[in-house]
Design an enzyme around this catalytic site. Sequence first.
Site, PDB file in Angstrom:
ATOM      1  CE1 TYR A 156      -3.593   2.680   0.851  1.00 46.38           C
ATOM      2  CE2 TYR A 156      -2.058   3.386   2.557  1.00 46.38           C
ATOM      3  CZ  TYR A 156      -3.193   3.618   1.797  1.00 46.38           C
ATOM      4  OH  TYR A 156      -3.908   4.777   1.976  1.00 46.38           O
ATOM      5  CE  LYS A 160      -3.025   5.543  -1.577  1.00 44.84           C
ATOM      6  NZ  LYS A 160      -4.006   6.401  -2.230  1.00 44.84           N
TER       7      LYS A 160
HETATM    8  P1  NAP Z   1     -12.707   4.567   1.735  1.00 42.24           P
HETATM    9  O1  NAP Z   1     -13.533   5.145   2.817  1.00 42.24           O
HETATM   10  O2  NAP Z   1     -12.399   3.117   1.764  1.00 42.24           O
HETATM   11  O3  NAP Z   1     -13.368   4.949   0.315  1.00 42.24           O
HETATM   12  C1  NAP Z   1     -12.759   4.528  -0.856  1.00 42.24           C
HETATM   13  C2  NAP Z   1     -13.441   5.136  -2.054  1.00 42.24           C
HETATM   14  O4  NAP Z   1     -12.735   4.696  -3.229  1.00 42.24           O
HETATM   15  C3  NAP Z   1     -14.881   4.699  -2.216  1.00 42.24           C
HETATM   16  O5  NAP Z   1     -15.610   5.778  -2.714  1.00 42.24           O
HETATM   17  C4  NAP Z   1     -14.791   3.581  -3.252  1.00 42.24           C
HETATM   18  O6  NAP Z   1     -15.961   3.457  -4.050  1.00 42.24           O
HETATM   19  C5  NAP Z   1     -13.661   4.111  -4.134  1.00 42.24           C
HETATM   20  N1  NAP Z   1     -12.996   3.062  -4.901  1.00 42.24           N
HETATM   21  C6  NAP Z   1     -12.316   1.983  -4.452  1.00 42.24           C
HETATM   22  N2  NAP Z   1     -11.855   1.262  -5.471  1.00 42.24           N
HETATM   23  C7  NAP Z   1     -12.260   1.895  -6.600  1.00 42.24           C
HETATM   24  C8  NAP Z   1     -12.107   1.639  -7.993  1.00 42.24           C
HETATM   25  N3  NAP Z   1     -11.437   0.573  -8.426  1.00 42.24           N
HETATM   26  N4  NAP Z   1     -12.652   2.500  -8.882  1.00 42.24           N
HETATM   27  C9  NAP Z   1     -13.347   3.584  -8.453  1.00 42.24           C
HETATM   28  N5  NAP Z   1     -13.532   3.876  -7.158  1.00 42.24           N
HETATM   29  C10 NAP Z   1     -12.996   3.040  -6.240  1.00 42.24           C
HETATM   30  O7  NAP Z   1     -11.276   5.291   1.661  1.00 42.24           O
HETATM   31  P2  NAP Z   1     -10.805   6.692   2.297  1.00 42.24           P
HETATM   32  O8  NAP Z   1     -10.275   6.423   3.650  1.00 42.24           O
HETATM   33  O9  NAP Z   1     -11.826   7.724   2.086  1.00 42.24           O
HETATM   34  O10 NAP Z   1      -9.530   6.988   1.378  1.00 42.24           O
HETATM   35  C11 NAP Z   1      -9.584   7.824   0.226  1.00 42.24           C
HETATM   36  C12 NAP Z   1      -8.176   7.988  -0.310  1.00 42.24           C
HETATM   37  O11 NAP Z   1      -7.345   8.566   0.695  1.00 42.24           O
HETATM   38  C13 NAP Z   1      -7.516   6.667  -0.704  1.00 42.24           C
HETATM   39  O12 NAP Z   1      -6.735   6.854  -1.849  1.00 42.24           O
HETATM   40  C14 NAP Z   1      -6.646   6.346   0.488  1.00 42.24           C
HETATM   41  O13 NAP Z   1      -5.559   5.534   0.142  1.00 42.24           O
HETATM   42  C15 NAP Z   1      -6.222   7.725   0.914  1.00 42.24           C
HETATM   43  N6  NAP Z   1      -5.817   7.825   2.334  1.00 42.24           N
HETATM   44  C16 NAP Z   1      -6.693   7.503   3.342  1.00 42.24           C
HETATM   45  C17 NAP Z   1      -6.272   7.606   4.671  1.00 42.24           C
HETATM   46  C18 NAP Z   1      -7.166   7.289   5.831  1.00 42.24           C
HETATM   47  O14 NAP Z   1      -6.658   7.314   6.988  1.00 42.24           O
HETATM   48  N7  NAP Z   1      -8.450   7.022   5.651  1.00 42.24           N
HETATM   49  C19 NAP Z   1      -4.961   8.020   4.944  1.00 42.24           C
HETATM   50  C20 NAP Z   1      -4.115   8.323   3.896  1.00 42.24           C
HETATM   51  C21 NAP Z   1      -4.554   8.230   2.600  1.00 42.24           C
HETATM   52  P3  NAP Z   1     -17.182   2.445  -3.689  1.00 42.24           P
HETATM   53  O15 NAP Z   1     -17.991   3.138  -2.620  1.00 42.24           O
HETATM   54  O16 NAP Z   1     -17.919   2.324  -4.967  1.00 42.24           O
HETATM   55  O17 NAP Z   1     -16.578   1.172  -3.210  1.00 42.24           O
END
Ligand code: NAP
Length: 248
Positions: A156, A160
């Site tokens: 992962y 990133k």
């Molecule tokens: P999340 O709650 O798991 O939501 C993920 C989103 O991505 C959902 O809308 C999902 O759509 C969509 N998705 C997943 N696979 C996809 C695909 N193949 N095509 C199109 N859409 C897809 O994640 P989050 O925590 O909001 O994270 C958002 C971003 O921030 C990610 O890139 C993650 O790596 C990054 N990030 C998150 C954190 C954290 O602490 N949460 C920290 C650092 C970075 P569906 O609803 O249709 O499944």
Amino acid sequence: MFKLDGKIALVTGGSRGIGRSICEALAEQGATVVVNYVKGEAQAREVADGIIARGGKAEIMGFDVADMKAAETAVEEVVKKHGKLDILVANAGISIDGLLLRLKEEDIDRLVQVNLKGSLACARAATKAMMRAKTGRVIFLSSVVGEMGNVGQTAYSATKAALLGAAKSIAREFASRNITVNAVAPGFIDTDMTSTMTDQMKDFIVKSVPLARTGTSREVAAACAFLASDEAAYVTGQVIRVNGGMYV
Ligand code: NAP
């Protein structure tokens, strides 16, 4: 400041978590937002309906970012319908955690396909359209672990970290076309992605955060709204860290 009236934005993975907040923040600033999802059509619809109910403009569009052709077609459809694409937020991402020795090949493949290839596919399609307009904003969602690493997140964090290299390279490639490309690197944000962690794991992480709390999706979205705005015109190839001081 940071007004986005008249701008067209595509937010991948806008149906939940950070992406949802980004959609809402961009719409609040006046942008018309295309909310992408892959499985969560009902949730994406809810995000768009919420924006519209508050007087904003939004629509939904389902496609898998890992499918390069689908991403290309989706961007073409947005441009055909709205005449342009001003802002791409490549937010869609997945996490599959595990120590390197335990990671399965298919897990590594899927992480690379969605997080890296998916973001590049959308950026490639978007910059093609932005190039013609000689303006545009591309924002990648990286992560604090892309810069500092983390036990159990080798694959992962590699995807990133790769996005940081990509943002810097694309920023250089498209600077002459007035397209800025930046990354936002969130720390530990409360979303579905982090909801599977035990309270013990969360407490452990929060202890390493100088601001002593988890972050909110809205705090990440605010950085994206800034980068998307005209006021950020001189910011390119940069990483904005929204991590409570976890990595400085
Ligand atoms: P999340 O709650 O798991 O939501 C993920 C989103 O991505 C959902 O809308 C999902 O759509 C969509 N998705 C997943 N696979 C996809 C695909 N193949 N095509 C199109 N859409 C897809 O994640 P989050 O925590 O909001 O994270 C958002 C971003 O921030 C990610 O890139 C993650 O790596 C990054 N990030 C998150 C954190 C954290 O602490 N949460 C920290 C650092 C970075 P569906 O609803 O249709 O499944």
